[in-house]
Design a protein around this motif. Structure first.
Motif, PDB file in Angstrom:
ATOM      1  N   GLY A   8      94.289  58.957  38.580  1.00 53.76           N
ATOM      2  CA  GLY A   8      95.311  58.072  38.006  1.00 53.76           C
ATOM      3  C   GLY A   8      96.704  58.612  38.287  1.00 53.76           C
ATOM      4  N   PRO A  11     102.786  57.825  35.165  1.00 51.59           N
ATOM      5  CA  PRO A  11     103.672  58.938  34.801  1.00 51.59           C
ATOM      6  C   PRO A  11     102.904  60.224  34.473  1.00 51.59           C
ATOM      7  CG  PRO A  11     104.408  56.933  33.746  1.00 51.59           C
ATOM      8  CD  PRO A  11     103.118  56.591  34.424  1.00 51.59           C
ATOM      9  N   ALA A  12     101.768  60.117  33.763  1.00 47.49           N
ATOM     10  CA  ALA A  12     101.000  61.317  33.380  1.00 47.49           C
ATOM     11  C   ALA A  12     100.446  62.020  34.618  1.00 47.49           C
ATOM     12  CB  ALA A  12      99.867  60.934  32.436  1.00 47.49           C
ATOM     13  N   GLU A  31      94.413  57.525  43.189  1.00 54.25           N
ATOM     14  CA  GLU A  31      94.921  56.324  42.514  1.00 54.25           C
ATOM     15  C   GLU A  31      94.169  55.105  43.060  1.00 54.25           C
ATOM     16  OE1 GLU A  31      97.042  55.251  39.971  1.00 54.25           O
ATOM     17  OE2 GLU A  31      96.293  53.320  40.656  1.00 54.25           O
ATOM     18  N   GLN A  32      93.677  54.269  42.148  1.00 50.61           N
ATOM     19  CA  GLN A  32      92.922  53.095  42.612  1.00 50.61           C
ATOM     20  C   GLN A  32      93.824  51.991  43.174  1.00 50.61           C
ATOM     21  OE1 GLN A  32      90.770  51.592  39.186  1.00 50.61           O
ATOM     22  NE2 GLN A  32      92.609  50.799  38.226  1.00 50.61           N
ATOM     23  N   GLY A  38     101.476  53.200  37.962  1.00 46.63           N
ATOM     24  CA  GLY A  38     100.825  52.682  36.754  1.00 46.63           C
ATOM     25  C   GLY A  38     101.636  51.594  36.079  1.00 46.63           C
ATOM     26  N   GLN A  39     101.779  51.724  34.771  1.00 45.86           N
ATOM     27  CA  GLN A  39     102.452  50.674  33.985  1.00 45.86           C
ATOM     28  C   GLN A  39     103.931  50.527  34.314  1.00 45.86           C
ATOM     29  OE1 GLN A  39     101.368  50.716  29.627  1.00 45.86           O
ATOM     30  NE2 GLN A  39     100.032  52.358  30.336  1.00 45.86           N
ATOM     31  N   ASN A  49     114.796  55.114  26.548  1.00 51.03           N
ATOM     32  CA  ASN A  49     114.265  56.199  25.719  1.00 51.03           C
ATOM     33  C   ASN A  49     113.592  57.315  26.495  1.00 51.03           C
ATOM     34  OD1 ASN A  49     112.027  54.623  26.451  1.00 51.03           O
ATOM     35  ND2 ASN A  49     112.144  53.485  24.532  1.00 51.03           N
ATOM     36  N   THR A 109      94.048  57.978  33.519  1.00 51.24           N
ATOM     37  CA  THR A 109      93.809  56.599  33.945  1.00 51.24           C
ATOM     38  C   THR A 109      94.489  55.530  33.081  1.00 51.24           C
ATOM     39  OG1 THR A 109      91.696  56.859  32.782  1.00 51.24           O
ATOM     40  CG2 THR A 109      91.638  57.022  35.172  1.00 51.24           C
ATOM     41  N   ASP A 274      98.275  57.872  28.197  1.00 48.21           N
ATOM     42  CA  ASP A 274      97.821  56.800  27.295  1.00 48.21           C
ATOM     43  C   ASP A 274      96.312  56.799  27.071  1.00 48.21           C
ATOM     44  OD1 ASP A 274     100.479  56.103  27.403  1.00 48.21           O
ATOM     45  OD2 ASP A 274     100.120  53.999  27.912  1.00 48.21           O
ATOM     46  N   THR A 282     103.751  56.831  25.274  1.00 42.88           N
ATOM     47  CA  THR A 282     105.083  56.673  25.876  1.00 42.88           C
ATOM     48  C   THR A 282     105.126  57.411  27.212  1.00 42.88           C
ATOM     49  OG1 THR A 282     105.970  58.687  24.902  1.00 42.88           O
ATOM     50  CG2 THR A 282     106.262  56.674  23.608  1.00 42.88           C
ATOM     51  N   ILE A 283     106.154  57.119  27.966  1.00 42.46           N
ATOM     52  CA  ILE A 283     106.333  57.811  29.244  1.00 42.46           C
ATOM     53  C   ILE A 283     106.585  59.295  28.975  1.00 42.46           C
ATOM     54  CG2 ILE A 283     107.767  57.930  31.317  1.00 42.46           C
ATOM     55  CD1 ILE A 283     108.434  54.889  30.683  1.00 42.46           C
TER      56      ILE A 283
HETATM   57  C1  LIG Z   1     106.029  46.194  29.395  1.00 38.06           C
HETATM   58  C2  LIG Z   1     105.985  47.657  29.048  1.00 38.06           C
HETATM   59  C3  LIG Z   1     107.118  48.280  28.560  1.00 38.06           C
HETATM   60  C4  LIG Z   1     107.093  49.646  28.250  1.00 38.06           C
HETATM   61  N1  LIG Z   1     108.236  50.237  27.818  1.00 38.06           N
HETATM   62  C5  LIG Z   1     108.243  51.568  27.582  1.00 38.06           C
HETATM   63  C6  LIG Z   1     109.440  52.241  27.200  1.00 38.06           C
HETATM   64  O1  LIG Z   1     110.524  51.647  27.064  1.00 38.06           O
HETATM   65  N2  LIG Z   1     109.387  53.591  26.963  1.00 38.06           N
HETATM   66  C7  LIG Z   1     108.225  54.299  27.095  1.00 38.06           C
HETATM   67  O2  LIG Z   1     108.236  55.511  26.895  1.00 38.06           O
HETATM   68  N3  LIG Z   1     107.076  53.693  27.454  1.00 38.06           N
HETATM   69  C8  LIG Z   1     107.050  52.356  27.708  1.00 38.06           C
HETATM   70  N4  LIG Z   1     105.882  51.750  28.074  1.00 38.06           N
HETATM   71  C9  LIG Z   1     104.621  52.541  28.070  1.00 38.06           C
HETATM   72  C10 LIG Z   1     104.508  53.445  29.308  1.00 38.06           C
HETATM   73  O3  LIG Z   1     104.621  52.678  30.471  1.00 38.06           O
HETATM   74  C11 LIG Z   1     103.171  54.181  29.251  1.00 38.06           C
HETATM   75  O4  LIG Z   1     103.112  54.952  28.064  1.00 38.06           O
HETATM   76  C12 LIG Z   1     102.975  55.100  30.469  1.00 38.06           C
HETATM   77  O5  LIG Z   1     103.023  54.358  31.673  1.00 38.06           O
HETATM   78  C13 LIG Z   1     101.637  55.821  30.383  1.00 38.06           C
HETATM   79  O6  LIG Z   1     101.429  56.554  31.549  1.00 38.06           O
HETATM   80  P1  LIG Z   1      99.959  56.960  32.029  1.00 38.06           P
HETATM   81  O7  LIG Z   1     100.147  57.712  33.303  1.00 38.06           O
HETATM   82  O8  LIG Z   1      99.225  57.604  30.928  1.00 38.06           O
HETATM   83  O9  LIG Z   1      99.173  55.609  32.302  1.00 38.06           O
HETATM   84  P2  LIG Z   1      99.467  54.368  33.251  1.00 38.06           P
HETATM   85  O10 LIG Z   1     100.911  54.146  33.449  1.00 38.06           O
HETATM   86  O11 LIG Z   1      98.652  53.270  32.659  1.00 38.06           O
HETATM   87  O12 LIG Z   1      98.840  54.812  34.660  1.00 38.06           O
HETATM   88  C14 LIG Z   1      97.465  54.985  34.837  1.00 38.06           C
HETATM   89  C15 LIG Z   1      97.134  54.910  36.313  1.00 38.06           C
HETATM   90  O13 LIG Z   1      95.745  55.236  36.490  1.00 38.06           O
HETATM   91  C16 LIG Z   1      95.190  54.355  37.473  1.00 38.06           C
HETATM   92  N5  LIG Z   1      93.737  54.276  37.277  1.00 38.06           N
HETATM   93  C17 LIG Z   1      93.061  53.683  36.252  1.00 38.06           C
HETATM   94  N6  LIG Z   1      91.723  53.810  36.448  1.00 38.06           N
HETATM   95  C18 LIG Z   1      91.559  54.493  37.616  1.00 38.06           C
HETATM   96  C19 LIG Z   1      90.414  54.929  38.353  1.00 38.06           C
HETATM   97  N7  LIG Z   1      89.163  54.692  37.934  1.00 38.06           N
HETATM   98  N8  LIG Z   1      90.600  55.592  39.517  1.00 38.06           N
HETATM   99  C20 LIG Z   1      91.871  55.839  39.955  1.00 38.06           C
HETATM  100  N9  LIG Z   1      93.010  55.447  39.310  1.00 38.06           N
HETATM  101  C21 LIG Z   1      92.846  54.786  38.139  1.00 38.06           C
HETATM  102  C22 LIG Z   1      95.903  53.034  37.197  1.00 38.06           C
HETATM  103  O14 LIG Z   1      95.822  52.190  38.323  1.00 38.06           O
HETATM  104  C23 LIG Z   1      97.333  53.529  36.919  1.00 38.06           C
HETATM  105  O15 LIG Z   1      98.086  53.634  38.104  1.00 38.06           O
HETATM  106  C24 LIG Z   1     105.881  50.399  28.413  1.00 38.06           C
HETATM  107  C25 LIG Z   1     104.733  49.763  28.929  1.00 38.06           C
HETATM  108  C26 LIG Z   1     104.776  48.417  29.240  1.00 38.06           C
HETATM  109  C27 LIG Z   1     103.531  47.752  29.821  1.00 38.06           C
END
Ligand SMILES: Cc1cc2nc3c(=O)[nH]c(=O)nc-3n(C[C@H](O)[C@H](O)[C@H](O)COP(=O)(O)OP(=O)(O)OC[C@H]3O[C@@H](n4cnc5c(N)ncnc54)[C@H](O)[C@@H]3O)c2cc1C
Length: 312
Positions: A8, A11-12, A31-32, A38-39, A49, A109, A274, A282-283
């Motif tokens: 995945g 951001p994480a 990354e899939q 991601g989000q 923020n 993920t 997440d 959060t990011i």
């Molecule tokens: C509309 C919106 C507004 C937001 N606003 C804010 C904000 O203002 N401030 C803030 O802090 N946060 C905000 N967030 C939340 C923030 O985007 C998330 O907390 C953050 O993106 C989490 O990061 P992550 O890496 O954990 O997961 P994600 O961003 O969900 O990334 C996960 C990645 O893993 C990949 N993946 C999943 N399954 C697999 C697999 N089996 N094999 C390979 N890859 C896989 C996905 O394709 C994705 O690219 C917002 C979110 C949204 C949707």
């Protein structure tokens, strides 16, 4: 054999990869999707923020993240599909047939939007069932809209759409909206917005595009139709943990359980962002968790403890 495989690239995962690389670990990021981020690809509003960067939207923040990882030497594979994974053995089989192995695995993920699973939801995707209120706001001007959900995302979108739409109807299951008070107070005084609590949308109707939603206000009552041109569904998210669920401990919703070191119930398997953070996704927390996991792995592997960039 890699030191670390990260699954995945939101951001994480990007943060973990950057840190693993800096700590001298041989790292592969999977990354899939065709693009990392991601989000961030779904954020069309400003992000005020994330400390140090006042990004105008997710893409701008992602551009900065990509600048930061550009000089890193970790391998990054996008468009990858995992066929199966053995967390204890740290073995991954890709859909392409390729076998991968590492000493540690980091699961990053994230989450996906929950779907309603009702008639019309998939059929009218992009034809009235919209992806983002912020992105599509200008196109929705003058339209009657239904927002499904009772949390912050539903309320915030409803308020924003009420600036350009004659009517915005919020339909939600609960007796009370779950959104924070700042939003609910504004909702009650906004004359364009109607809230149907303890109600569900049972069907999204139309011919070529959305024309109405069918609403059930109480069990036993007859559903009624409300004419709308667009529907926005914001009923929460669910963790992308299906691939791992049977091999580690997770809560009843599927969020992966972790220790303070981000480690799961399987030794040397970590979960960050997440997918393991139901309370405060959060990011900032995702990026921080990536750093924690990388540092813990590096110190446990007693890898090259002095980083390429001089810090220990
Ligand atoms: C509309 C919106 C507004 C937001 N606003 C804010 C904000 O203002 N401030 C803030 O802090 N946060 C905000 N967030 C939340 C923030 O985007 C998330 O907390 C953050 O993106 C989490 O990061 P992550 O890496 O954990 O997961 P994600 O961003 O969900 O990334 C996960 C990645 O893993 C990949 N993946 C999943 N399954 C697999 C697999 N089996 N094999 C390979 N890859 C896989 C996905 O394709 C994705 O690219 C917002 C979110 C949204 C949707």
């Amino acid at each position: 054999m890699h030191d670390v495989i990260i699954i995945g690239a939101g951001p994480a995962g990007l943060s973990a990869a950057r840190w693993c690389d800096e700590l001298g670990l041989d790292t592969l990021l999977l990354e899939q999707a065709e693009q990392v981020g991601g989000q961030l690809h779904k954020i069309y509003n400003p992000i005020p923020n994330y400390l140090g960067l006042d990004a105008e939207n997710g893409q701008q923040l992602l551009d900065r993240f990509n600048d930061s990882v550009q000089a890193s030497e970790f391998d990054q594979w996008t468009g990858v599909s995992i066929e199966s994974i053995d967390l204890r053995a740290k073995k991954i089989l890709l859909h392409s047939g390729e076998q991968l192995q590492s000493i540690a695995i980091i699961i990053a993920t994230g989450v996906r939007r929950r779907e309603l699973g009702i008639e019309g939801e998939k059929e009218f995707a992009g034809k009235g069932v919209i992806e983002s209120g912020a992105r599509d706001k200008a196109d929705l001007s003058g339209q009657d809209v239904c927002v499904i959900g009772g949390g912050d995302a539903a309320a915030e979108n409803a308020l924003s759409l009420a600036e350009v739409c004659p009517t915005v109807t919020i339909v939600h299951r609960g007796r009370k909206l779950r959104a924070r008070r700042e939003f609910t107070e504004q909702l009650t005084t906004n004359h364009c917005i109607t809230v149907f609590p303890e109600s569900v949308v049972t069907r999204i109707l139309g011919s070529d595009r959305v024309e109405a939603v069918e609403i059930l206000r109480k069990e036993g009552l007859k559903p009624f139709q409300l004419a709308v041109r667009s529907v926005l569904i914001r009923i929460g998210v669910e963790p992308n943990s299906d691939l791992f669920r049977e091999q580690l401990t997770a809560d009843e919703k599927g969020y992966i359980s972790i220790s303070a070191e981000q480690e799961t119930s399987v030794p040397f398997v970590f979960a960050i962002g997440d997918v393991s953070n139901p309370t405060a996704p959060t990011i900032s927390s995702a990026v921080g968790a990536g750093a924690t996991a990388a540092k813990v792995i590096a110190s446990r592997l007693n890898a090259r403890t002095v980083s390429k960039y001089g810090r220990s």
